[in-house]
Scaffold this motif. Structure first.
Motif, PDB file in Angstrom:
ATOM      1  N   SER A  76      34.842 -63.595 -51.932  1.00  0.00           N
ATOM      2  CA  SER A  76      35.514 -62.301 -52.058  1.00  0.00           C
ATOM      3  C   SER A  76      36.980 -62.447 -51.705  1.00  0.00           C
ATOM      4  N   LEU A  77      37.749 -61.444 -52.085  1.00  0.00           N
ATOM      5  CA  LEU A  77      39.160 -61.390 -51.742  1.00  0.00           C
ATOM      6  C   LEU A  77      39.297 -60.500 -50.507  1.00  0.00           C
ATOM      7  N   PHE A  78      39.878 -61.044 -49.450  1.00  0.00           N
ATOM      8  CA  PHE A  78      39.992 -60.361 -48.168  1.00  0.00           C
ATOM      9  C   PHE A  78      41.397 -59.786 -48.050  1.00  0.00           C
ATOM     10  N   VAL A  79      41.488 -58.475 -47.866  1.00  0.00           N
ATOM     11  CA  VAL A  79      42.776 -57.784 -47.802  1.00  0.00           C
ATOM     12  C   VAL A  79      42.946 -57.188 -46.407  1.00  0.00           C
ATOM     13  N   THR A  80      44.001 -57.580 -45.717  1.00  0.00           N
ATOM     14  CA  THR A  80      44.347 -56.977 -44.444  1.00  0.00           C
ATOM     15  C   THR A  80      45.342 -55.858 -44.730  1.00  0.00           C
ATOM     16  N   CYS A  81      44.946 -54.639 -44.418  1.00  0.00           N
ATOM     17  CA  CYS A  81      45.750 -53.454 -44.735  1.00  0.00           C
ATOM     18  C   CYS A  81      46.694 -53.121 -43.589  1.00  0.00           C
ATOM     19  N   ASP A  82      47.817 -52.502 -43.940  1.00  0.00           N
ATOM     20  CA  ASP A  82      48.812 -52.126 -42.933  1.00  0.00           C
ATOM     21  C   ASP A  82      48.432 -50.866 -42.169  1.00  0.00           C
ATOM     22  N   ASP A  83      47.723 -49.949 -42.838  1.00  0.00           N
ATOM     23  CA  ASP A  83      47.343 -48.702 -42.175  1.00  0.00           C
ATOM     24  C   ASP A  83      46.075 -48.132 -42.805  1.00  0.00           C
ATOM     25  N   GLU A  84      45.540 -47.122 -42.171  1.00  0.00           N
ATOM     26  CA  GLU A  84      44.273 -46.532 -42.601  1.00  0.00           C
ATOM     27  C   GLU A  84      44.381 -45.863 -43.969  1.00  0.00           C
ATOM     28  N   ALA A  85      45.509 -45.256 -44.264  1.00  0.00           N
ATOM     29  CA  ALA A  85      45.698 -44.610 -45.566  1.00  0.00           C
ATOM     30  C   ALA A  85      45.620 -45.643 -46.695  1.00  0.00           C
ATOM     31  N   GLU A  86      46.244 -46.787 -46.483  1.00  0.00           N
ATOM     32  CA  GLU A  86      46.190 -47.858 -47.484  1.00  0.00           C
ATOM     33  C   GLU A  86      44.755 -48.351 -47.657  1.00  0.00           C
ATOM     34  N   TYR A 120      34.781 -54.697 -62.356  1.00  0.00           N
ATOM     35  CA  TYR A 120      34.740 -55.965 -63.073  1.00  0.00           C
ATOM     36  C   TYR A 120      33.837 -56.992 -62.390  1.00  0.00           C
ATOM     37  N   GLY A 121      33.291 -56.617 -61.228  1.00  0.00           N
ATOM     38  CA  GLY A 121      32.393 -57.502 -60.504  1.00  0.00           C
ATOM     39  C   GLY A 121      33.045 -58.311 -59.403  1.00  0.00           C
ATOM     40  N   VAL A 122      34.362 -58.181 -59.237  1.00  0.00           N
ATOM     41  CA  VAL A 122      35.070 -58.937 -58.188  1.00  0.00           C
ATOM     42  C   VAL A 122      34.865 -58.221 -56.853  1.00  0.00           C
ATOM     43  N   SER A 123      34.615 -59.004 -55.822  1.00  0.00           N
ATOM     44  CA  SER A 123      34.298 -58.492 -54.490  1.00  0.00           C
ATOM     45  C   SER A 123      35.549 -58.481 -53.604  1.00  0.00           C
ATOM     46  N   TRP A 124      35.755 -57.345 -52.901  1.00  0.00           N
ATOM     47  CA  TRP A 124      36.920 -57.129 -52.050  1.00  0.00           C
ATOM     48  C   TRP A 124      36.491 -56.708 -50.646  1.00  0.00           C
ATOM     49  N   GLN A 125      36.942 -57.440 -49.630  1.00  0.00           N
ATOM     50  CA  GLN A 125      36.762 -57.022 -48.238  1.00  0.00           C
ATOM     51  C   GLN A 125      38.081 -56.416 -47.795  1.00  0.00           C
ATOM     52  N   LEU A 126      38.021 -55.197 -47.287  1.00  0.00           N
ATOM     53  CA  LEU A 126      39.220 -54.452 -46.886  1.00  0.00           C
ATOM     54  C   LEU A 126      39.177 -54.231 -45.387  1.00  0.00           C
ATOM     55  N   ASN A 127      40.203 -54.669 -44.697  1.00  0.00           N
ATOM     56  CA  ASN A 127      40.184 -54.707 -43.247  1.00  0.00           C
ATOM     57  C   ASN A 127      41.419 -54.035 -42.644  1.00  0.00           C
ATOM     58  N   LEU A 128      41.197 -53.266 -41.601  1.00  0.00           N
ATOM     59  CA  LEU A 128      42.270 -52.724 -40.774  1.00  0.00           C
ATOM     60  C   LEU A 128      42.076 -53.309 -39.384  1.00  0.00           C
ATOM     61  N   PRO A 129      42.970 -54.238 -38.993  1.00  0.00           N
ATOM     62  CA  PRO A 129      42.778 -54.937 -37.704  1.00  0.00           C
ATOM     63  C   PRO A 129      42.817 -54.009 -36.501  1.00  0.00           C
TER      64      PRO A 129
END
Length: 129
Positions: A76-86, A120-129
């Protein structure tokens, strides 16, 4: 020095997916080469394309060969977000037409986390540290 890029293989939706990701993450399409009428892929489908999201370059193609596999959440693609809204926006946008693997919550390893498969079937992990 070696360069490693993520490579996404689609079967007819590469350009649509790439444009969706570029719009979602305010990225950029770097290059697109299409098959012509001589093939071997369908005329106008993506022979090879590159695009950039968050400073990382990705490659994609439309495979003209039908395969017995597709994307899986094991990569999966791991995304570290800047804030909760994002994080909330990305979760909603990427999850639309896809599926939720882990709903948005505090799982103890971050403030807020969610995991989705996009349309499209691509997996995304979305994280707010």
């Amino acid at each position: 020095m070696q360069k490693i890029n993520a490579f996404l293989m689609f079967e007819g939706q590469a350009e649509e997916a790439m444009n969706f990701y570029v719009a979602t993450f305010d990225g950029a399409v770097d290059s697109v080469t299409h098959y012509g009428p001589e093939g071997p892929g369908p005329d106008g489908s993506v022979l090879q394309a590159t695009f950039t999201l968050g400073g990382q370059q990705y490659m994609c193609i439309d495979s003209h060969v039908k395969h017995g596999f597709t994307f899986t959440p094991s990569l999966s693609l791991f995304v570290t977000c800047d804030d909760e809204a994002e994080l909330d926006r990305l979760f909603t946008t990427l999850g639309e037409g896809g599926g939720v693997l882990m709903p948005l919550s505090n799982y103890g390893f971050s403030t807020k986390f969610g995991w989705v498969n996009d349309r499209y079937g691509v997996s995304w992990q979305l994280n707010l540290p």
